[in-house]
Design a protein around this motif. Structure first.
Motif, PDB file in Angstrom:
ATOM      1  N   ILE A  11      22.980  69.566  35.086  1.00 25.48           N
ATOM      2  CA  ILE A  11      23.454  68.246  34.664  1.00 25.48           C
ATOM      3  C   ILE A  11      23.604  67.321  35.868  1.00 25.48           C
ATOM      4  CG2 ILE A  11      25.401  66.988  33.657  1.00 25.48           C
ATOM      5  CD1 ILE A  11      25.890  69.485  31.900  1.00 25.48           C
ATOM      6  N   TYR A  18      21.306  64.049  36.404  1.00 28.68           N
ATOM      7  CA  TYR A  18      22.024  62.763  36.324  1.00 28.68           C
ATOM      8  C   TYR A  18      21.831  61.981  37.615  1.00 28.68           C
ATOM      9  CZ  TYR A  18      25.858  59.408  36.013  1.00 28.68           C
ATOM     10  OH  TYR A  18      26.578  58.258  36.004  1.00 28.68           O
ATOM     11  N   PHE A  44      19.656  58.703  36.834  1.00 35.98           N
ATOM     12  CA  PHE A  44      20.579  57.612  36.537  1.00 35.98           C
ATOM     13  C   PHE A  44      21.306  57.029  37.749  1.00 35.98           C
ATOM     14  CE2 PHE A  44      20.379  60.455  32.809  1.00 35.98           C
ATOM     15  CZ  PHE A  44      19.763  59.584  31.929  1.00 35.98           C
TER      16      PHE A  44
END
Length: 320
Positions: A310, A314, A318
């Motif tokens: 994760i 991420y 992002f």
């Protein structure tokens, strides 16, 4: 007196964490220097070798844990067709994630180089298809699925498929490997042989390499057709692609289901190697001790890998 003939879930979870960290730290460094050489180092040294060493040091039978038994010609042929029809579904699932991520981020990872000539194609098959087909199947459908079988065959297939997906550490390549992991797990379970899932994994990766190679050869013609075709808005292109891929995937899934359902099953009993000597802690006096309460499972290693998955994705998609 009973003999524990396969690793425990806790043991393989720790192994999963250790190899995941090796892959992230040293495997990524090796692949950044040279992709193909890095893949060979990662697969054989950081995945295959530790699994073999672990099983041998623990005194387990490689033949029994990994399921090293032959498959029939009929099974082999059917496995090839199973993977041909599993591939469109995996592509469709990955494309769904790509569309979702693309709506929030423009960052896209660099894929495997597409072969442009016959020599590169053969090397690609050996490095990208055959090598992961052997090494990753030894780990997931061999060591890990054998351990997870203590919670039930279906749960073992799902669990190892999920771990297989996480082990790619790529959000855009999560659902496809998860689905393929289920298919390969079913093949391993029904045939009782690792050779079946190795064949399936190799065929799947080989299909991807072959499609890339063929499309490269048709690239000029495709470019001419694309330039002459009317331009569609990007949103419409995604919708059309989803519909086409979805229809292709749905048809393939129906055929895949029938092929898996009718895959001939084999006798799963495998005689242990003559030199197999279990450790004292592998001998249990009471049959009920072979059953493990799920609350006693050590899930921390899996949670750590999931957390890294994760965090890394991420950060890449992002934050950059």
């Amino acid at each position: 007196m009973r003999i524990r003939s396969s690793p425990t879930i806790n043991e393989v979870n720790v192994l999963f964490l250790a190899l995941g960290l090796l892959l992230l730290v040293f495997g990524s460094m090796a692949q950044q220097r040279d992709l193909y050489t890095g893949v060979l180092i990662t697969e054989y040294i950081f995945i295959l070798l530790p699994n073999i060493i672990y099983l041998k040091l623990r005194g387990f039978s490689l033949r029994e844990v990994l399921g090293l038994k032959s498959i029939s010609i009929r099974q082999a042929v059917q496995i090839i067709f199973i993977m041909i029809f599993a591939y469109p579904m995996a592509v469709f699932l990955n494309y769904i994630v790509i569309v979702m991520v693309n709506s929030m981020s423009q960052a896209m990872p660099i894929g495997v180089p597409v072969p442009t000539n016959l020599k590169e194609y053969i090397i690609g098959l050996l490095v990208i298809a055959v090598t992961p087909g052997i090494c990753e199947e030894v780990m997931f459908r061999g060591t890990m699925q054998s351990a997870y079988n203590r919670i039930g065959d279906k749960k073992a297939i799902l669990a190892t498929a999920l771990l297989f997906g996480l082990f790619h550490f790529n959000l855009l390549n999560l659902l496809g490997p998860f689905f393929l992991g289920i298919v390969l797990g079913i093949i391993r379970s029904k045939t009782g042989s690792l050779y079946g899932s190795v064949l399936g994994h190799t065929v799947n990766n080989g299909i991807a390499i072959t499609i890339g190679f063929v499309l490269t050869g048709l690239n000029e013609n495709l470019r001419n057709i694309t330039e002459q075709a009317p331009v569609m808005p990007e949103g419409m292109q995604m919708i059309v692609t989803l519909v086409v891929l979805g229809g292709w995937a749905l048809f393939s899934f129906v055929v895949l289901y029938l092929l898996l359902k009718n895959l001939p099953e084999s006798n799963r009993e495998i005689e242990a190697e003559d030199d197999y000597e279990p450790h004292e802690e592998d001998l249990v006096d009471r049959p009920e001790e072979i059953e493990y309460d799920s609350e006693r499972f050590l899930w921390a290693p899996v949670i750590i890998i999931a957390g890294l998955f994760i965090f890394l994705n991420y950060r890449y998609f992002f934050l950059l």
